[in-house]
Design a protein around this motif. Structure first.
Motif, short mmCIF file in Angstrom:
data_model
loop_
_atom_site.label_atom_id
_atom_site.label_comp_id
_atom_site.label_asym_id
_atom_site.label_seq_id
_atom_site.Cartn_x
_atom_site.Cartn_y
_atom_site.Cartn_z
N HIS A 81 11.18 -4.78 37.97
CA HIS A 81 12.36 -5.50 37.43
C HIS A 81 12.16 -5.72 35.93
O HIS A 81 11.38 -6.59 35.52
CB HIS A 81 12.51 -6.86 38.15
N HIS A 83 14.32 -5.45 31.84
CA HIS A 83 15.48 -5.17 30.97
C HIS A 83 14.89 -4.63 29.67
O HIS A 83 15.05 -5.22 28.60
CB HIS A 83 16.27 -6.45 30.69
N ARG A 90 15.22 -12.66 20.52
CA ARG A 90 16.11 -13.84 20.43
C ARG A 90 15.29 -15.11 20.21
O ARG A 90 15.46 -16.11 20.92
CB ARG A 90 16.95 -13.95 21.72
N TYR A 103 18.97 -23.34 28.76
CA TYR A 103 19.36 -21.93 28.81
C TYR A 103 20.83 -21.75 29.15
O TYR A 103 21.55 -20.98 28.52
CB TYR A 103 18.47 -21.22 29.85
N ILE A 113 22.86 -13.66 27.14
CA ILE A 113 23.17 -12.26 27.42
C ILE A 113 24.25 -11.74 26.47
O ILE A 113 24.18 -10.61 25.99
CB ILE A 113 23.60 -12.13 28.90
N TYR A 153 23.17 -5.15 29.01
CA TYR A 153 23.41 -5.74 27.70
C TYR A 153 24.49 -4.95 26.96
O TYR A 153 24.58 -4.99 25.74
CB TYR A 153 22.12 -5.77 26.86
N HIS A 186 26.28 -8.54 34.69
CA HIS A 186 25.20 -9.40 34.20
C HIS A 186 25.77 -10.70 33.65
O HIS A 186 25.20 -11.76 33.78
CB HIS A 186 24.43 -8.63 33.10
N PHE A 223 24.12 -10.35 38.60
CA PHE A 223 23.47 -11.65 38.38
C PHE A 223 24.23 -12.67 39.22
O PHE A 223 25.22 -13.24 38.78
CB PHE A 223 23.51 -11.98 36.89
N HIS A 251 19.84 -9.90 41.13
CA HIS A 251 19.34 -11.17 40.63
C HIS A 251 19.91 -12.27 41.53
O HIS A 251 21.13 -12.38 41.65
CB HIS A 251 19.86 -11.44 39.22
N GLN A 254 18.14 -17.82 40.91
CA GLN A 254 17.25 -18.23 39.81
C GLN A 254 17.52 -19.69 39.44
O GLN A 254 16.60 -20.48 39.28
CB GLN A 254 17.48 -17.34 38.58
N HIS A 274 14.04 -12.96 41.48
CA HIS A 274 13.95 -14.29 40.84
C HIS A 274 13.50 -15.31 41.87
O HIS A 274 12.35 -15.66 41.94
CB HIS A 274 15.27 -14.75 40.19
N ASP A 325 10.21 -8.93 34.56
CA ASP A 325 11.54 -9.31 34.07
C ASP A 325 11.65 -9.15 32.55
O ASP A 325 12.46 -9.84 31.91
CB ASP A 325 11.88 -10.76 34.48
N ASN A 327 12.60 -9.14 29.12
CA ASN A 327 13.91 -9.21 28.46
C ASN A 327 13.81 -10.17 27.29
O ASN A 327 12.91 -11.01 27.25
CB ASN A 327 15.00 -9.65 29.48
N GLY A 329 15.54 -12.73 26.40
CA GLY A 329 15.96 -14.11 26.56
C GLY A 329 14.98 -14.96 27.34
O GLY A 329 14.56 -16.03 26.90
N THR A 330 14.60 -14.49 28.52
CA THR A 330 13.84 -15.36 29.42
C THR A 330 12.41 -14.88 29.71
O THR A 330 11.65 -15.59 30.37
CB THR A 330 14.56 -15.50 30.78
O1 NIG Z 1 16.50 -11.70 34.53
N1 NIG Z 1 18.82 -13.68 34.82
C1 NIG Z 1 19.50 -12.84 34.25
N2 NIG Z 1 19.09 -11.93 33.38
C2 NIG Z 1 17.86 -11.95 32.69
C3 NIG Z 1 17.91 -12.71 31.44
C4 NIG Z 1 18.98 -12.31 30.57
C5 NIG Z 1 18.92 -12.82 29.18
O2 NIG Z 1 18.82 -14.04 28.94
O3 NIG Z 1 18.98 -11.97 28.32
C6 NIG Z 1 16.77 -12.42 33.60
O4 NIG Z 1 16.18 -13.49 33.41
#
Ligand code: NIG
Ligand code: FE
Length: 412
Positions: A81, A83, A90, A103, A113, A153, A186, A223, A251, A254, A274, A325, A327, A329-330
């Motif tokens: 998993h 991205h 970010r 978040y 996102i 994205y 997403h 998501f 997803h 979460q 998640h 995961d 990515n 952001g997280t």
């Molecule tokens: O797996 N949860 C959704 N998508 C991503 C995070 C996406 C982002 O914040 O860019 C994840 O945590």
């Protein structure tokens, strides 16, 4: 090409050929041979055994002989998993979160996102490819030999296709086995915030046929979360994917008890990922299925969520996988050894459970379990050769140290 590695301190992760995943108590076992040799031929594991049974005279017949005294070998990581294709980091949102903005609030204001989607729309396919390839190569150095990568994205037809074409180029340029997942579901783009069905129709009627036509995806994802795609909206996406032969990897759960786990199981998802929110209903639903739960502890770590209830799930008899995961952001990391460290310290998994979750069970979460993920005669020699370390448990223990000396993908 014939390679022999000998004087291996321990060769771990040995499994019988018919084992597709490890569940419940079986996750705690990592079968191994101390003081071992391993024969690789044409990219696959030919045979292995104990040093005392090796006739040293045969060694000269190999193209490559490696004396790896003091070093351990285990199956390489399968990161099921990620991205990995994104345009920009970010860290300003990271600072906003430190100052107290959650978040979900950042996402509501067009960050998260949607912020990544804006940056990706401004970035060329070539540049995205270069950025992702560098991440992929770094992930390999950290022990990942097979990986899943999502779109999501883009959020417009052209940019989702752009992401998936980047993943296709990565598949062609890398020795890692890569699985591509279509994740247009997403987030809702700003212009569809009040018109969810409009965006779902765009995904189903415009994007999906083109994705399928170009053969760009192996799986479909959504998501499934309050504030993102409801269980009913997710179901529409999964049903549309099924018509094109795309299995689900979604997803789920979460941030809330979204019904995503049950929806994934209902649609025979390969995995639901998640899983911070798992109650008895969710547990029972997974127990009666072939869907694997994939936990992403670095995401919980990075945005300060309660960790996934791994102990409850394993003790109930479930198989679980672990993934990065990765990515912007997280979870801005693809370091699977660190995923194992968090699994041990925060999810209370043993090192053996964590490694099994990242190797054979990660392979299962990408339907690669018959080709890789364990030390099994006939499987690809996708391996981690460690530095000289006291034991494999030292890897999650020494959580900032890179314990990996060399990574083998298909024997090389
Ligand atoms: O797996 N949860 C959704 N998508 C991503 C995070 C996406 C982002 O914040 O860019 C994840 O945590
Ligand atoms: Fe994700």
């Amino acid at each position: 090409m014939k390679t022999i590695l000998f004087n291996i301190k321990n060769l771990s992760g040995i499994l019988d050929v018919n084992i597709e995943k490890l569940s419940g108590a079986a996750m705690a076992q990592m079968h191994r041979i101390n003081d071992a040799w391993l024969w690789i031929e044409d990219g696959r594991i030919h045979s292995f055994g104990k040093m005392q049974d090796l006739d040293m005279q045969i060694i000269e017949h190999f193209d490559l002989q490696m004396n790896v005294e003091g070093q351990c070998i285990m199956p390489a990581y399968n990161d099921s998993h990620t991205h990995l294709v994104y345009a920009a980091s970010r860290e300003s949102e990271f600072v906003d979160r430190i100052k107290g903005l959650p978040y979900e609030e950042i996402a509501k204001k067009g960050g998260g996102i949607l912020n990544s989607a804006k940056r990706l729309q401004e970035t060329s396919e070539e540049e995205l490819f270069e950025l992702a390839l560098e991440r992929l190569q770094n992930a390999e150095l950290l022990g990942t030999t097979n990986i899943e990568i999502k779109s999501g994205y883009g959020l417009t037809t052209e940019t989702e296709l752009k992401m998936l074409r980047v993943i296709r180029r990565l598949k062609a340029s890398s020795r890692q086995t890569i699985k591509a997942t279509f994740l247009a579901a997403h987030a809702y783009p700003m212009e569809y915030k009040q018109n969810h069905q409009g965006y779902i129709d765009l995904i189903i009627n415009e994007m999906l046929p083109r994705v399928a036509d170009e053969g760009l995806a192996d799986y479909i994802d959504a998501f499934c979360e309050d504030g993102f795609f409801s269980a009913a909206e997710t179901e529409q996406i999964l049903e549309a994917g099924e018509k094109y032969g795309l299995k689900a990897k979604i997803h789920a759960n979460q941030l809330h008890y979204s019904g995503g786990i049950q929806m994934g199981v209902k649609h025979k998802a390969v995995s639901v990922d998640h899983l911070e929110c798992v109650g008895d209903d969710e547990l029972n639903s997974l127990l009666n299925s072939n869907t694997i739960g994939t936990l992403l502890p670095t995401a919980a770590f990075f945005i300060n969520l309660p960790y996934q209830p791994a102990r409850k799930m394993i003790d109930a008899g479930l198989a679980i996988a672990l993934a990065s995961d990765c990515n912007p952001g997280t979870s801005p990391s693809y370091n699977m050894s660190f995923v194992c460290s968090l699994a041990c310290t925060q999810l209370k998994m043993t090192p053996e459970e964590a490694f099994n979750a990242c190797t054979i069970n990660g392979a299962y979460a990408m339907e690669l379990q018959n080709e890789t993920g364990s030390i099994t005669v006939g499987k690809y020699a996708d391996l981690i050769l460690t530095k000289k370390i006291p034991s494999l448990a030292y890897i999650p223990y020494s959580f900032t140290e890179n314990c990996i000396d060399q990574v083998f993908i298909k024997g090389m």
